[in-house]
Design a protein around this motif. Sequence first.
Motif, mmCIF file in Angstrom:
data_model
loop_
_atom_site.group_PDB
_atom_site.id
_atom_site.type_symbol
_atom_site.label_atom_id
_atom_site.label_comp_id
_atom_site.label_asym_id
_atom_site.label_seq_id
_atom_site.Cartn_x
_atom_site.Cartn_y
_atom_site.Cartn_z
ATOM 1 N N ARG A 199 0.817 -1.117 -0.039
ATOM 2 C CA ARG A 199 0.039 0.266 0.011
ATOM 3 C C ARG A 199 0.848 1.242 0.035
ATOM 4 N NH1 ARG A 199 -2.164 3.190 4.800
ATOM 5 N NH2 ARG A 199 -3.914 4.054 4.187
ATOM 6 N N ALA A 200 0.532 2.139 -0.819
ATOM 7 C CA ALA A 200 0.820 3.714 -0.718
ATOM 8 C C ALA A 200 -0.078 4.646 -0.482
ATOM 9 C CB ALA A 200 1.883 3.734 -2.081
ATOM 10 N N THR A 201 0.384 5.535 0.524
ATOM 11 C CA THR A 201 -0.756 6.595 0.441
ATOM 12 C C THR A 201 -0.086 7.798 -0.412
ATOM 13 O OG1 THR A 201 0.216 7.534 2.505
ATOM 14 C CG2 THR A 201 -1.403 5.948 2.694
ATOM 15 N N TRP A 202 -1.183 8.815 -0.809
ATOM 16 C CA TRP A 202 -0.649 9.906 -1.750
ATOM 17 C C TRP A 202 -1.555 11.041 -1.016
ATOM 18 C CZ3 TRP A 202 -5.104 11.514 -4.019
ATOM 19 C CH2 TRP A 202 -6.206 10.264 -4.347
ATOM 20 N N LYS A 203 -1.056 12.107 -1.749
ATOM 21 C CA LYS A 203 -1.808 13.482 -1.603
ATOM 22 C C LYS A 203 -1.507 14.196 -2.865
ATOM 23 C CE LYS A 203 -1.533 17.571 1.616
ATOM 24 N NZ LYS A 203 -1.127 18.170 2.768
ATOM 25 N N VAL A 204 -2.566 14.554 -3.355
ATOM 26 C CA VAL A 204 -2.553 15.735 -4.301
ATOM 27 C C VAL A 204 -2.947 17.051 -4.031
ATOM 28 C CG1 VAL A 204 -4.922 14.921 -5.232
ATOM 29 C CG2 VAL A 204 -3.434 16.181 -6.771
ATOM 30 N N THR A 205 -2.268 18.357 -4.235
ATOM 31 C CA THR A 205 -2.691 19.505 -3.909
ATOM 32 C C THR A 205 -2.756 20.516 -5.315
ATOM 33 O OG1 THR A 205 -1.360 19.355 -1.949
ATOM 34 C CG2 THR A 205 -2.025 21.662 -2.586
ATOM 35 N N GLU A 267 -6.662 13.074 -0.751
ATOM 36 C CA GLU A 267 -5.650 12.124 -0.161
ATOM 37 C C GLU A 267 -6.158 10.680 -0.636
ATOM 38 O OE1 GLU A 267 -3.158 14.130 3.452
ATOM 39 O OE2 GLU A 267 -5.254 13.009 3.790
ATOM 40 N N GLY A 268 -5.406 9.724 -0.708
ATOM 41 C CA GLY A 268 -5.949 8.352 -0.931
ATOM 42 C C GLY A 268 -4.963 7.310 -0.835
ATOM 43 N N GLU A 269 -5.112 6.248 -1.513
ATOM 44 C CA GLU A 269 -4.204 5.388 -1.439
ATOM 45 C C GLU A 269 -4.211 4.375 -2.849
ATOM 46 O OE1 GLU A 269 -5.428 2.375 1.660
ATOM 47 O OE2 GLU A 269 -6.516 1.260 0.054
ATOM 48 N N TYR A 301 -3.571 32.121 -16.783
ATOM 49 C CA TYR A 301 -3.040 31.456 -15.793
ATOM 50 C C TYR A 301 -3.346 30.392 -15.583
ATOM 51 C CZ TYR A 301 -1.625 30.801 -10.921
ATOM 52 O OH TYR A 301 -1.046 30.022 -9.724
ATOM 53 N N ARG A 302 -2.512 29.283 -15.471
ATOM 54 C CA ARG A 302 -2.841 27.853 -15.243
ATOM 55 C C ARG A 302 -2.797 27.395 -13.719
ATOM 56 N NH1 ARG A 302 -0.780 24.232 -19.868
ATOM 57 N NH2 ARG A 302 -2.130 22.779 -19.366
ATOM 58 N N SER A 303 -3.769 26.586 -13.417
ATOM 59 C CA SER A 303 -3.642 25.702 -12.003
ATOM 60 C C SER A 303 -2.410 24.833 -12.056
ATOM 61 C CB SER A 303 -5.073 24.934 -11.935
ATOM 62 O OG SER A 303 -5.353 23.949 -12.799
ATOM 63 N N LYS A 304 -1.965 24.481 -11.056
ATOM 64 C CA LYS A 304 -0.960 23.715 -10.940
ATOM 65 C C LYS A 304 -1.259 22.549 -9.814
ATOM 66 C CE LYS A 304 3.896 23.687 -8.954
ATOM 67 N NZ LYS A 304 5.113 24.184 -8.316
ATOM 68 N N VAL A 305 -0.773 21.237 -10.409
ATOM 69 C CA VAL A 305 -0.916 20.041 -9.720
ATOM 70 C C VAL A 305 0.401 19.625 -9.154
ATOM 71 C CG1 VAL A 305 -2.017 17.644 -9.757
ATOM 72 C CG2 VAL A 305 -2.881 19.498 -11.205
ATOM 73 N N THR A 306 0.398 19.151 -7.837
ATOM 74 C CA THR A 306 1.417 18.633 -6.953
ATOM 75 C C THR A 306 0.914 17.183 -6.497
ATOM 76 O OG1 THR A 306 2.417 20.880 -6.596
ATOM 77 C CG2 THR A 306 3.051 18.873 -5.223
ATOM 78 N N LEU A 307 1.735 16.197 -6.720
ATOM 79 C CA LEU A 307 1.346 14.801 -6.128
ATOM 80 C C LEU A 307 2.572 14.435 -5.398
ATOM 81 C CD1 LEU A 307 -0.297 13.506 -9.154
ATOM 82 C CD2 LEU A 307 -1.139 12.871 -6.773
ATOM 83 N N GLU A 308 2.263 13.758 -4.153
ATOM 84 C CA GLU A 308 3.410 13.358 -3.265
ATOM 85 C C GLU A 308 3.035 11.877 -2.647
ATOM 86 O OE1 GLU A 308 4.128 15.283 0.564
ATOM 87 O OE2 GLU A 308 2.352 16.590 -0.046
ATOM 88 N N ILE A 309 4.079 11.135 -2.533
ATOM 89 C CA ILE A 309 3.628 9.642 -1.804
ATOM 90 C C ILE A 309 3.951 10.046 -0.416
ATOM 91 C CG2 ILE A 309 4.327 7.616 -1.644
ATOM 92 C CD1 ILE A 309 2.849 7.788 -4.280
ATOM 93 N N THR A 310 2.925 10.020 0.703
ATOM 94 C CA THR A 310 3.013 10.144 1.935
ATOM 95 C C THR A 310 3.430 8.797 2.716
ATOM 96 O OG1 THR A 310 0.613 9.714 2.297
ATOM 97 C CG2 THR A 310 1.373 12.196 1.727
ATOM 98 N N ASN A 311 3.277 7.599 2.584
ATOM 99 C CA ASN A 311 3.397 6.483 3.074
ATOM 100 C C ASN A 311 3.569 5.339 2.238
ATOM 101 O OD1 ASN A 311 2.722 4.090 4.862
ATOM 102 N ND2 ASN A 311 3.771 5.576 6.119
ATOM 103 N N GLU A 312 4.683 4.375 2.440
ATOM 104 C CA GLU A 312 4.307 3.207 1.491
ATOM 105 C C GLU A 312 4.737 2.036 2.561
ATOM 106 O OE1 GLU A 312 6.556 3.240 -2.288
ATOM 107 O OE2 GLU A 312 7.443 5.110 -1.229
#
Length: 409
Positions: A199-205, A267-269, A301-312
Motif C-alpha cells: 500500500r502507498a498513500t498519496w496526496k494531491v494538492t 488524499e487516497g491510497e 494563468y494555469r492551475s498547478k497540480v502537485t503529487l506526493e507519496i506520503t507513506n509506503e
Amino acid sequence: MLTDIASLKSLLESQMPSALEMLRQMVEINSFTSNREGVNRLGRLTAEFFSPLGFSTTFVPSTNPGWGNHLVMTRPGRSNKSIAMVSHLDTVFPPEEEAANNFRWQIEGDRIFGPGTLDIKGGTVMMWLVLTALRSHAPELFEEITWKLFWNSSEECLSSDFDQVCSSRFEKTTLAVLIFEAENRAGDKHLMVAARKGRATWKVTVEGRGAHAGGNLQQGANAIVQLGRTVQQIDALTDFAKGLTFNVGKVWGGTVLNRVPHEAVAEGEFRAFSATVCEEAKARLLALAGPGEIRSQVDGYRSKVTLEITNESRPWPRNPATDRLLNLWIDAAAQLGFSVVAEERGGLSDGNSFWDIAPTLDGLGPWGDNDHCSERSKDGSKLPEFVEITSFVPKALLNTAAICKLVRG
C-alpha cells in the motif's frame, strides 16, 4: 502430529470459559490507537494472562509519543529453535463511536459482538489457547522452543517502528512468524493468508487562483474543478487485471461560496500484490503532476497540480517459505477432517514487514465478520464486528497440530 486429538479437543473445550472471560475483559477496554492509556492498560492485562505460562514481559515505548507501548513476551526454550507469534493491541473505534452505537460486549447465540472481538483480541485469545494446549499435550515440544510473542500498539495506523522491535529479536533459527489476524472463509474452506497487498498513500494538492465569484469569475482558476479532473484520472489508474486498486479517500478545498477556490486537496491510497506493479503505479500517479487543464479566461494563468507519496508499505508476495508453512496447515487440516486453502488478502498486516526475514503465515485467528464496523441497523443490513464462539476450538486444534508438524518436521 498430535495423536490424541479427542483429548486435546476436550482440553480446549474446557478452557473456553476462561478464554471467553479473557476476551470479555479485553473487549471492555477501549484500545483505540490514539487512546494511549487504554492501549497500555490492555497491554498490562494481556501480560497478566500470559505470564502464568512462563513468559517474561517487556514494554517497548512507541516512537510516536501519542501511541501506547508495544508488548514483547518471551519464554526461553531448551533448543536454539524459536517461534514468533504476532498480534496487536489497538482497535479502530474511538470511545465516542462505541458509546454512540452502543457497541460493546454482547453475546447473541454463537456470536459475540464488540470492539476487537475479531480484530484482533480474539486472535490474542487464540494464541493463549494454542500455547495452553501445547504446554499440556506436547510438553517436551513446548519446553524445547523459545517462544516470542509480540503485540503492536499501533498496527491500525501502520506504526513504523514495530517491525524493528520484532526483527531485532528474531533469531536466525526462527522457524516461523505466525500472525493471529482473523481467518476468512469460502464456504466450508478455511482461508489462511499467504500474501498481502502492498500500500502507498498519496496526496494531491491543486494550486489555483482566487477571484470574486460574482464580479471577476473569469480571472480565477478554480482549484476544485481541476482537482475533480485529476482525481478522475487517478481513479482511472485502477487495473483489476493487475490487482491494482486506487481509492480517492478524502477531498477538500475552497473557503467561501463567493470566491473562486485557490486551493484544493485530495488524499487516497493504492494497493497491489506485486512490487513491480506498485512501482509502475507510483510512476503513473506522479506523472499526473504539473500544469493543470483549468486556467484563467483572462490571461491564461494555469492551475498547478502537485503529487506526493506520503507513506509506503511493501507487498507480501507469494513465496516458497510461506507456502511451505501453508502446506503444514493444509496437511494438518486434512487429518482433522476439514479444508484449508490459501488466500491473498488485500488488507495489510504486520506480515508485510516480516515475510522475507523469517517464514510467515497469517490468518491464524478465529472466524467472524464485519471487522472495523460498529453500526447496527434495525433491518439487520448492517451488523457490527463479531466473532463466532464455535470457531475457536477447531482453529486452535489446527494451529496446535500444525505447529507440532512444523517443529517435528
